[in-house]
Design an enzyme around this catalytic site. Structure first.
Site, mmCIF file in Angstrom:
data_model
loop_
_atom_site.group_PDB
_atom_site.id
_atom_site.type_symbol
_atom_site.label_atom_id
_atom_site.label_comp_id
_atom_site.label_asym_id
_atom_site.label_seq_id
_atom_site.Cartn_x
_atom_site.Cartn_y
_atom_site.Cartn_z
ATOM 1 N N ASP A 36 15.834 41.277 -32.058
ATOM 2 C CA ASP A 36 15.033 40.405 -32.912
ATOM 3 C C ASP A 36 15.867 39.191 -33.320
ATOM 4 O O ASP A 36 16.867 39.337 -34.025
ATOM 5 C CB ASP A 36 14.613 41.225 -34.133
ATOM 6 N N ILE A 37 15.441 38.017 -32.915
ATOM 7 C CA ILE A 37 16.215 36.794 -33.160
ATOM 8 C C ILE A 37 16.351 36.490 -34.661
ATOM 9 O O ILE A 37 17.309 35.844 -35.074
ATOM 10 C CB ILE A 37 15.592 35.602 -32.383
ATOM 11 N N GLY A 52 3.747 35.704 -32.453
ATOM 12 C CA GLY A 52 4.972 35.966 -31.702
ATOM 13 C C GLY A 52 6.238 35.669 -32.488
ATOM 14 O O GLY A 52 6.322 35.939 -33.698
ATOM 15 N N VAL A 53 7.207 35.081 -31.814
ATOM 16 C CA VAL A 53 8.506 34.820 -32.431
ATOM 17 C C VAL A 53 8.361 33.807 -33.573
ATOM 18 O O VAL A 53 9.081 33.877 -34.572
ATOM 19 C CB VAL A 53 9.531 34.388 -31.362
ATOM 20 N N ASP A 54 7.441 32.891 -33.432
ATOM 21 C CA ASP A 54 7.175 31.872 -34.467
ATOM 22 C C ASP A 54 6.760 32.548 -35.780
ATOM 23 O O ASP A 54 7.308 32.248 -36.857
ATOM 24 C CB ASP A 54 6.058 30.958 -33.943
ATOM 25 N N SER A 59 8.001 30.049 -24.199
ATOM 26 C CA SER A 59 6.766 29.946 -23.394
ATOM 27 C C SER A 59 6.391 31.208 -22.616
ATOM 28 O O SER A 59 5.354 31.224 -21.957
ATOM 29 C CB SER A 59 6.816 28.764 -22.399
ATOM 30 N N TYR A 91 2.100 31.727 -24.356
ATOM 31 C CA TYR A 91 1.947 30.525 -23.529
ATOM 32 C C TYR A 91 1.945 30.824 -22.023
ATOM 33 O O TYR A 91 1.650 29.940 -21.222
ATOM 34 C CB TYR A 91 3.002 29.474 -23.882
#
Ligand code: ADP
Length: 170
Positions: free
Chosen positions: A10-11, A32-34, A119, A123
């Site tokens: 997990d970033i 998502g990650v955002d 992406s 995406y």
């Protein structure tokens, strides 16, 4: 290339100088990650982006503080939506990686930077093709910029982890 690292995880947990966000053009958060980055950074992030950053073109990047994240900064970039491959997707994805690194260098005190697989989620960019572009763009940039000490590719799903492991020769 000992300045490139690969991890699976997990970033939002990483205490690096900057994490890159695979954002959308509004910079106000998404899935998502955002979504994970906005949740972990706290509402100050959305407020900051709305007030000071406003918008990010596809292929460009902008920087904000990390607020409640362990990372000092978030570099928000917008990758292309995959539309079959003949709509400049490869160039826009390379640009998202390159502009993120340029923003980090221009900022001055960023030496370690972590990227998600831009992406390749909602995406829809094909993962192998995206990894080739990400790795090539980052390697070329690092050759020209010794001031960046470490780039970490953070994979979240098993497939991206396997692809990066193989392509990085790890
Ligand atoms: P995009 O809209 O650019 O495709 P997504 O967030 O949908 O962005 O997906 C980009 C990548 O981020 C995907 O490979 C997804 O598995 C990954 N991802 C999702 N959550 C996290 C997280 N917390 N840390 C790191 N990577 C993540």
């Amino acid at each position: 290339m000992d300045r490139i690292e690969l991890i699976k995880g997990d970033i939002t947990k990483l205490a690096v100088d900057a994490i890159v966000n695979a954002a959308n053009n509004s910079l106000l958060g998404g899935g998502g990650v955002d979504g994970a980055i906005h949740r972990a950074a706290g509402p100050e992030l959305k407020e900051y982006n709305r007030k000071y950053l406003k918008w990010c073109d596809t292929g460009d990047a902008k920087i904000s503080p990390g607020f409640r994240l362990p990372a000092k900064y978030v570099i928000h970039t917008v990758g292309p939506v995959w539309r079959g491959g003949n709509n400049n997707e490869d160039e826009l994805l390379a640009s998202a990686y390159r502009r993120s690194l340029e923003v980090a260098v221009e900022h001055g005190d960023i030496k370690t930077i972590a990227f998600p697989n831009i992406s390749t989620g909602v995406y829809g960019f094909p993962k192998e093709r995206a990894a080739d572009i990400a790795i090539k763009t980052v390697k070329e940039f690092l050759e020209q910029h010794p001031e960046i000490e470490k780039v970490i590719f953070v994979t979240f799903d098993d497939e991206n982890y396997r692809i990066y492991k193989q392509k990085l020769g790890l």
